[in-house]
Design a protein around this motif. Sequence first.
Motif, short mmCIF file in Angstrom:
data_model
loop_
_atom_site.label_atom_id
_atom_site.label_comp_id
_atom_site.label_asym_id
_atom_site.label_seq_id
_atom_site.Cartn_x
_atom_site.Cartn_y
_atom_site.Cartn_z
N GLY A 108 82.44 42.79 38.77
CA GLY A 108 81.70 41.98 37.83
C GLY A 108 80.42 42.64 37.40
O GLY A 108 80.03 43.70 37.93
N PRO A 109 79.72 42.01 36.45
CA PRO A 109 78.49 42.61 35.93
C PRO A 109 77.31 42.41 36.87
O PRO A 109 77.18 41.38 37.53
N VAL A 110 76.42 43.40 36.92
CA VAL A 110 75.13 43.30 37.58
C VAL A 110 74.07 43.73 36.57
O VAL A 110 74.38 44.36 35.55
N PHE A 111 72.81 43.39 36.85
CA PHE A 111 71.77 43.53 35.84
C PHE A 111 70.51 44.15 36.44
O PHE A 111 69.92 43.60 37.36
N LEU A 164 73.37 34.04 38.51
CA LEU A 164 71.97 33.69 38.74
C LEU A 164 71.74 33.46 40.23
O LEU A 164 72.42 32.63 40.85
N GLN A 165 70.80 34.21 40.81
CA GLN A 165 70.57 34.21 42.25
C GLN A 165 69.09 33.98 42.56
O GLN A 165 68.22 34.31 41.76
N PRO A 166 68.79 33.43 43.76
CA PRO A 166 67.39 33.39 44.19
C PRO A 166 66.83 34.81 44.26
O PRO A 166 67.49 35.72 44.77
N ALA A 167 65.63 35.02 43.75
CA ALA A 167 65.05 36.37 43.75
C ALA A 167 64.52 36.77 45.13
O ALA A 167 64.48 37.97 45.44
N GLU A 168 64.14 35.79 45.94
CA GLU A 168 63.46 36.09 47.20
C GLU A 168 64.23 37.04 48.12
O GLU A 168 63.62 37.98 48.67
N CYS A 198 66.78 35.31 39.63
CA CYS A 198 67.04 36.57 38.92
C CYS A 198 68.52 36.70 38.62
O CYS A 198 69.37 36.08 39.28
N LEU A 199 68.83 37.50 37.59
CA LEU A 199 70.21 37.92 37.40
C LEU A 199 70.54 38.90 38.51
O LEU A 199 69.73 39.77 38.84
N ARG A 200 71.71 38.75 39.12
CA ARG A 200 72.02 39.55 40.31
C ARG A 200 71.93 41.05 40.01
O ARG A 200 72.58 41.55 39.09
N PRO A 201 71.12 41.80 40.79
CA PRO A 201 71.01 43.24 40.57
C PRO A 201 72.09 44.03 41.31
O PRO A 201 72.27 45.21 41.06
N ASP A 202 72.73 43.39 42.27
CA ASP A 202 73.89 43.98 42.93
C ASP A 202 74.74 42.84 43.45
O ASP A 202 74.41 41.66 43.26
N LEU A 203 75.85 43.15 44.12
CA LEU A 203 76.75 42.08 44.58
C LEU A 203 76.82 41.95 46.09
O LEU A 203 77.38 40.98 46.60
N THR A 204 76.25 42.88 46.84
CA THR A 204 76.32 42.79 48.30
C THR A 204 75.64 41.52 48.82
O THR A 204 76.23 40.74 49.58
N ILE A 205 74.38 41.31 48.43
CA ILE A 205 73.64 40.15 48.92
C ILE A 205 74.27 38.84 48.43
O ILE A 205 74.45 37.90 49.23
N PRO A 206 74.66 38.70 47.16
CA PRO A 206 75.33 37.46 46.74
C PRO A 206 76.61 37.17 47.50
O PRO A 206 76.88 36.02 47.86
N VAL A 207 77.44 38.18 47.73
CA VAL A 207 78.68 37.97 48.48
C VAL A 207 78.35 37.56 49.91
O VAL A 207 78.98 36.64 50.47
N ALA A 208 77.36 38.19 50.52
CA ALA A 208 76.97 37.84 51.89
C ALA A 208 76.43 36.42 51.96
O ALA A 208 76.73 35.68 52.91
N ARG A 209 75.63 36.00 50.97
CA ARG A 209 75.08 34.65 50.97
C ARG A 209 76.21 33.61 50.85
O ARG A 209 76.19 32.57 51.54
N LEU A 214 63.97 38.33 35.75
CA LEU A 214 63.46 37.18 36.49
C LEU A 214 63.26 35.97 35.61
O LEU A 214 62.96 36.09 34.41
N THR A 215 63.41 34.79 36.21
CA THR A 215 63.07 33.54 35.56
C THR A 215 62.67 32.56 36.66
O THR A 215 62.71 32.89 37.85
N THR A 216 62.28 31.35 36.27
CA THR A 216 61.86 30.33 37.23
C THR A 216 62.54 29.01 36.88
O THR A 216 62.63 28.65 35.69
N ASP A 217 63.05 28.29 37.90
CA ASP A 217 63.69 27.01 37.63
C ASP A 217 62.64 25.90 37.58
O ASP A 217 61.44 26.14 37.73
N ALA A 218 63.11 24.66 37.37
CA ALA A 218 62.20 23.52 37.19
C ALA A 218 61.34 23.26 38.43
O ALA A 218 60.23 22.73 38.32
N SER A 219 61.84 23.64 39.60
CA SER A 219 61.08 23.41 40.84
C SER A 219 60.09 24.52 41.13
O SER A 219 59.33 24.45 42.10
N GLY A 220 60.13 25.58 40.34
CA GLY A 220 59.23 26.71 40.56
C GLY A 220 59.84 27.85 41.33
O GLY A 220 59.18 28.87 41.55
N GLU A 221 61.11 27.70 41.76
CA GLU A 221 61.77 28.78 42.50
C GLU A 221 62.04 29.95 41.57
O GLU A 221 62.54 29.77 40.45
N GLU A 222 61.75 31.16 42.04
CA GLU A 222 61.98 32.36 41.25
C GLU A 222 63.44 32.77 41.37
O GLU A 222 63.97 32.89 42.48
#
Length: 388
Positions: free
Chosen positions: A93-96, A34-38, A64-75, A54-62
């Motif tokens: 690993g899985p991407v969505f 689960l990653q920030p969509a922004e 998403c399930l990770r659509p690739d792994l480059t940005i998550p690994v970089a973050r 996409l989904t939204t957490d309790a604070s309103g942040e959007e």
Amino acid sequence: MTETAASTGTAAWASALLASFAQAGYERAEPAILQPAEPFLDLSGEDIRKSLYLTTDASGEELCLRPDLTIPVARDYLASKRAGQVAGFSYLGPVFRHRGGLRSEFQQAGIESFGRQDRAAADAEMLALALEATGALGVKEVEIRTGDVALFNALIDALDLYPVWRRRLIKDFNRKVSLEQDLERLTLATGAGRNEYEGVLAALAGSDRKAALALVTDLMSIAGTAQVGGRTVAEIADRFLEQSTLKGGALPRNALGLIKRFLAVSGDADEAVAQLRALARDARLDIATAIDQLEARVGFMAARGIDVSSLRFSTSFGRGLDYYTGFEFEVHARGSGSEPLVAGGRYDGLMTRLGSATPIPAVGFAIWVEALTRIGRKPADSRSARTS
């Protein structure tokens, strides 16, 4: 082969692949699913929204399930104590993503390399490791398609275009239809005709985006509005800049011809270098640094045992992602059509866009595990994967 046997074979291949990556110095990364969509929306545009889960957490942040792994690994790298240092990571690993009639959850493997200043050598290493991955599953008859967005950027800079067209052409470089449309509009730009915004257009002609934003913001503030027809201030400013540029004639007389000549360069790497140097010499363009980088990269590839004469290089090749800044490539099974088995490239600009205070060199690739295992025949020793 039964489904169970195929699954077992794929798992064995994946395990061997990760082991070979670890031996090459790339440690295992396992970013959160689960990653920030922004970041994905910002870097790939709102068009990607329809592909995200996409989904939204309790604070309103959007989120998403990770659509690739480059940005998550970089973050994760940027959030660690090693940010800014040389580090390499591998992943599996899985991407969505929504993909029409295809499965929305699928496996992705790959490598991301951060912080290396020896860019040409790092680029060559990525391609060599990508070829090892395909060869490890028995796919040895491959087509290697390469390009370099840094060359196009260098050309546009050397042509000294108005800022609005520089931004527009660079943004559209990976979107072939858009780029062709832009070039056609540049061909037809005559500056003829008048319209109701004549004074505003005259004020903006040749200005940069910051000045246009300031003027349009002031005008809209006076009018007491923040949007017009759903368009933001920035979008309206860009539209005015485009119109003012077209009105004044967007390009020097021979620039359009030079862009088209540049985009026609293709062939093996040595042929491409020769064509580019001839173009730079004939047009007296200062793009030698970008050409030198291409030539150095080819040299490192040859040193790694890659048959560089088999590379298909094209100046018009791009992968459709705005954050690429240099070398780009795809590895295809020969005769398999447009679906790549492995794809990647250099994305030096991504790290600052993700929040790094200083630029950090970055390069990597992703493996489409399903496509590779579907085409691959059987696991093989990864050492046999290098092209000769």
